[in-house]
Design an enzyme around this catalytic site. Sequence first.
Site, PDB file in Angstrom:
ATOM      1  N   HIS A 280     -14.678   4.001  -1.285  1.00  0.00           N
ATOM      2  CA  HIS A 280     -13.707   3.002  -0.832  1.00  0.00           C
ATOM      3  C   HIS A 280     -12.579   3.627  -0.025  1.00  0.00           C
ATOM      4  CE1 HIS A 280     -15.085   0.232  -4.368  1.00  0.00           C
ATOM      5  NE2 HIS A 280     -15.975   0.334  -3.411  1.00  0.00           N
TER       6      HIS A 280
ATOM      7  N   TYR B  35       0.826  -1.220   0.000  1.00  0.00           N
ATOM      8  CA  TYR B  35       0.000   0.000   0.000  1.00  0.00           C
ATOM      9  C   TYR B  35       0.854   1.261   0.000  1.00  0.00           C
ATOM     10  CZ  TYR B  35      -4.591  -2.063   0.056  1.00  0.00           C
ATOM     11  OH  TYR B  35      -5.735  -2.717  -0.338  1.00  0.00           O
TER      12      TYR B  35
ATOM     13  N   CYS C  69      -4.423   4.638  12.695  1.00  0.00           N
ATOM     14  CA  CYS C  69      -3.814   3.853  13.783  1.00  0.00           C
ATOM     15  C   CYS C  69      -4.809   2.781  14.225  1.00  0.00           C
ATOM     16  CB  CYS C  69      -3.481   4.781  14.963  1.00  0.00           C
ATOM     17  SG  CYS C  69      -2.950   3.869  16.430  1.00  0.00           S
TER      18      CYS C  69
ATOM     19  N   ARG D  50       1.803   1.848  -3.565  1.00  0.00           N
ATOM     20  CA  ARG D  50       0.690   2.440  -4.322  1.00  0.00           C
ATOM     21  C   ARG D  50       0.426   3.869  -3.879  1.00  0.00           C
ATOM     22  NH1 ARG D  50      -4.284  -0.978  -3.491  1.00  0.00           N
ATOM     23  NH2 ARG D  50      -5.173   0.450  -5.034  1.00  0.00           N
TER      24      ARG D  50
ATOM     25  N   GLN E  34     -14.955   5.379  -6.605  1.00  0.00           N
ATOM     26  CA  GLN E  34     -14.434   4.121  -6.030  1.00  0.00           C
ATOM     27  C   GLN E  34     -12.911   4.234  -5.883  1.00  0.00           C
ATOM     28  OE1 GLN E  34     -16.766   0.466  -7.847  1.00  0.00           O
ATOM     29  NE2 GLN E  34     -16.428   2.000  -9.440  1.00  0.00           N
ATOM     30  N   ASN E  35     -12.353   5.328  -6.387  1.00  0.00           N
ATOM     31  CA  ASN E  35     -10.897   5.487  -6.384  1.00  0.00           C
ATOM     32  C   ASN E  35     -10.411   6.008  -5.043  1.00  0.00           C
ATOM     33  OD1 ASN E  35     -11.089   4.672  -9.023  1.00  0.00           O
ATOM     34  ND2 ASN E  35     -10.969   6.752  -9.863  1.00  0.00           N
ATOM     35  N   VAL E  36      -9.196   5.639  -4.722  1.00  0.00           N
ATOM     36  CA  VAL E  36      -8.618   5.998  -3.412  1.00  0.00           C
ATOM     37  C   VAL E  36      -7.459   6.985  -3.567  1.00  0.00           C
ATOM     38  CG1 VAL E  36      -9.295   3.775  -2.385  1.00  0.00           C
ATOM     39  CG2 VAL E  36      -7.041   3.990  -3.474  1.00  0.00           C
ATOM     40  N   ASP E  37      -7.242   7.478  -4.825  1.00  0.00           N
ATOM     41  CA  ASP E  37      -6.042   8.268  -5.129  1.00  0.00           C
ATOM     42  C   ASP E  37      -6.169   9.763  -4.863  1.00  0.00           C
ATOM     43  OD1 ASP E  37      -6.926   7.616  -8.591  1.00  0.00           O
ATOM     44  OD2 ASP E  37      -7.542   9.305  -7.340  1.00  0.00           O
TER      45      ASP E  37
ATOM     46  N   SER F  24     -15.409  -1.060 -14.200  1.00  0.00           N
ATOM     47  CA  SER F  24     -15.792  -2.340 -14.833  1.00  0.00           C
ATOM     48  C   SER F  24     -17.184  -2.771 -14.382  1.00  0.00           C
ATOM     49  CB  SER F  24     -14.762  -3.418 -14.450  1.00  0.00           C
ATOM     50  OG  SER F  24     -14.708  -3.531 -13.031  1.00  0.00           O
TER      51      SER F  24
END
Length: 255
Positions: free
Chosen positions: A127, A71, A135, A74, A109-112, A197
């Site tokens: 997401h 992670y 923590c 990423r 849905q993206n985490v960026d 998708s």
Amino acid sequence: MTPAERDMERATRMLARAKHVVVLTGAGISAESGIRTFRDTMRGLWKDFDPATLATPEAFARDPEVVTRWYDHRRLGCLAAEPNAGHTALVAIERGLIRRGGRFTLLTQNVDRLHHRAGSANVHELHGTIVVWRCTATGNELEPPPSPFREFPPRSAWGGLLRPAVVWFGEMLPIPALDAAARALRTCDCFMSVGTSSAVYPAAGFVDLAAASGSGTIEVNPQETPASGRFDVSIRARAGAALPELAARAFGTGT
Ligand code: APR
């Protein structure tokens, strides 16, 4: 007029007339920023790992070092990436709608966090996000600096293991984001799905909720998806190409 031109015309009209637009995005909108989609990440160092097994609480409990290394790898990729023309076109559409008294809701849905960095205002992360870590002992959250963690698994100042503030397979989606999605899908009159998708629920079912509210529905994806047949219009194009054209046609705005 070619079928593709007809689709673009129809989608433009839907956007131009809309009072409340809801957009759902997936990994595809960040592909042109160089962020590999979830399943494409597994190359090089990570080629022998299966993302679906790494992105779980069980994997974190079993091997927190491997999971946090993956992670962090990423996370740094997301921080190094820049929003692309698709992201900035969604900002233009949001601002064009607001200028004429309309509403815009972005469900990602993206985490960026590229939508935030592009300037989108009303964003709901279904997401979570990879740029914030939590923590596990106290639940406190922090945004680590744009450099690799010095130790793996990383620990917080409170002594607990740190994990990314993303939703892992098997975990509940954040209630505030789900509530925002449900409210928006009940009142929107134009729903556009970009770069997903449509394989993962509940997001994959949003098109049906929007259609049930009488909303027009548009898909933007270079590939056909299992949901393509459930949209009024399916635009077979990259987000970075289709969204700026839609923004310009429907709102007269550059990106
Ligand atoms: N423009 C638009 N769409 C694109 C582009 C592009 N330039 N490039 C690829 N795509 C499309 C692909 O055709 C594919 O349909 O983006 C989609 C990416 O699909 P996935 O990798 O499955 O990503 P996503 O739909 O966001 O996955 C949903 O599942 O993997 C889990 O939690 C993870 O949030 C993710 C969720």
